[in-house]
Design an enzyme around this catalytic site. Sequence first.
Site, mmCIF file in Angstrom:
data_model
loop_
_atom_site.group_PDB
_atom_site.id
_atom_site.type_symbol
_atom_site.label_atom_id
_atom_site.label_comp_id
_atom_site.label_asym_id
_atom_site.label_seq_id
_atom_site.Cartn_x
_atom_site.Cartn_y
_atom_site.Cartn_z
ATOM 1 N N ASP A 126 -20.019 -36.512 7.083
ATOM 2 C CA ASP A 126 -18.869 -36.903 7.908
ATOM 3 C C ASP A 126 -19.002 -36.380 9.327
ATOM 4 O O ASP A 126 -18.704 -37.081 10.300
ATOM 5 C CB ASP A 126 -17.565 -36.389 7.294
ATOM 6 C CG ASP A 126 -17.121 -37.204 6.093
ATOM 7 O OD1 ASP A 126 -17.703 -38.274 5.860
ATOM 8 O OD2 ASP A 126 -16.193 -36.772 5.390
ATOM 9 N N GLU A 235 -9.507 -39.035 4.304
ATOM 10 C CA GLU A 235 -9.941 -39.219 5.680
ATOM 11 C C GLU A 235 -11.427 -38.902 5.772
ATOM 12 O O GLU A 235 -11.935 -38.057 5.038
ATOM 13 C CB GLU A 235 -9.176 -38.300 6.645
ATOM 14 C CG GLU A 235 -7.744 -38.725 6.912
ATOM 15 C CD GLU A 235 -7.641 -39.946 7.814
ATOM 16 O OE1 GLU A 235 -8.667 -40.412 8.331
ATOM 17 O OE2 GLU A 235 -6.506 -40.424 7.996
ATOM 18 N N CYS A 236 -12.098 -39.552 6.700
ATOM 19 C CA CYS A 236 -13.533 -39.342 6.867
ATOM 20 C C CYS A 236 -13.858 -38.111 7.700
ATOM 21 O O CYS A 236 -15.011 -37.714 7.806
ATOM 22 C CB CYS A 236 -14.167 -40.565 7.535
ATOM 23 S SG CYS A 236 -13.529 -40.854 9.194
ATOM 24 N N GLY A 237 -12.872 -37.523 8.323
ATOM 25 C CA GLY A 237 -13.098 -36.369 9.180
ATOM 26 C C GLY A 237 -12.787 -36.643 10.632
ATOM 27 O O GLY A 237 -12.522 -35.725 11.407
#
Length: 270
Positions: A126, A235-237
């Site tokens: 990420d 969330e992906c970050g």
Amino acid sequence: MPSFASPVLQFDESQLKHINDKLDSMTPQQILDWVSVTFSGLYQETAFGPSGNAITDMLSAQGNTVPVIFVDTLHHFDETLELARRSQQKYNFKLHVFKPEGCDTRDQFTAKHGDELWKNDDVVYDYSVKVEPARRAYETLNVQAVITGRRKSQKGDRASLQVVEIEKGTGLVKINPLANWSFQQVWTYLRANEVPYNDLLDKGYKSIGDFHSTLPVKEGADERSGRWQGSEKTECGLHKDYFAMRAAFAARKKKEQQESAVATLTSPVA
């Protein structure tokens, strides 16, 4: 370490609440009008999902030329990359593409990080494909405010989303003009205004990320339920605490280096 420009306007907590109370009752178009005259260093950040496409169309209809940041993870669906080309051709915005550091192709990324990094270490993945390229974009372009397509109806960490947010520690302003819209409202807008959209939407996808961690969703299922199935991620970050993500990335890399050093010392001499 990246440096961050201060936003043109700095709000304390009470001012920010007042602004959000006012914007909360406005239409996305009214919010975008306000944003366009309020901030300099303004960009739209999008991976060309449904919400982002609707925002691009709204900005174009208003005559607001906002440049676009696209973080190419090198793991997008081909349909996403094709949509990026179609959207840029239709709306003629200035497109800034940022990729993982030192990599121009997926093969180069694999050579540098190994196979299936998203499985082996999702924190490093990420950070490498989303967080670092985005921060490099903000610094390179002197970004002070970004328009995103995040919505409360996407649930997870986004359920308490505000129209305007200020990122702690960096001062980056994030504007979410569709915060109060549902997926159906976005979809209705896309169809009514003939907005280009990802062909995968016609195949059951709703939230589209990297090809390896995105699946179609069942009728009536949460919009983002097709993302990261089998994990607790929402969330992906990119929209998580930047400094926490950077610290976690640094800790993982340090551990890898230590393990590699130990393995070298304990390996038999040929």
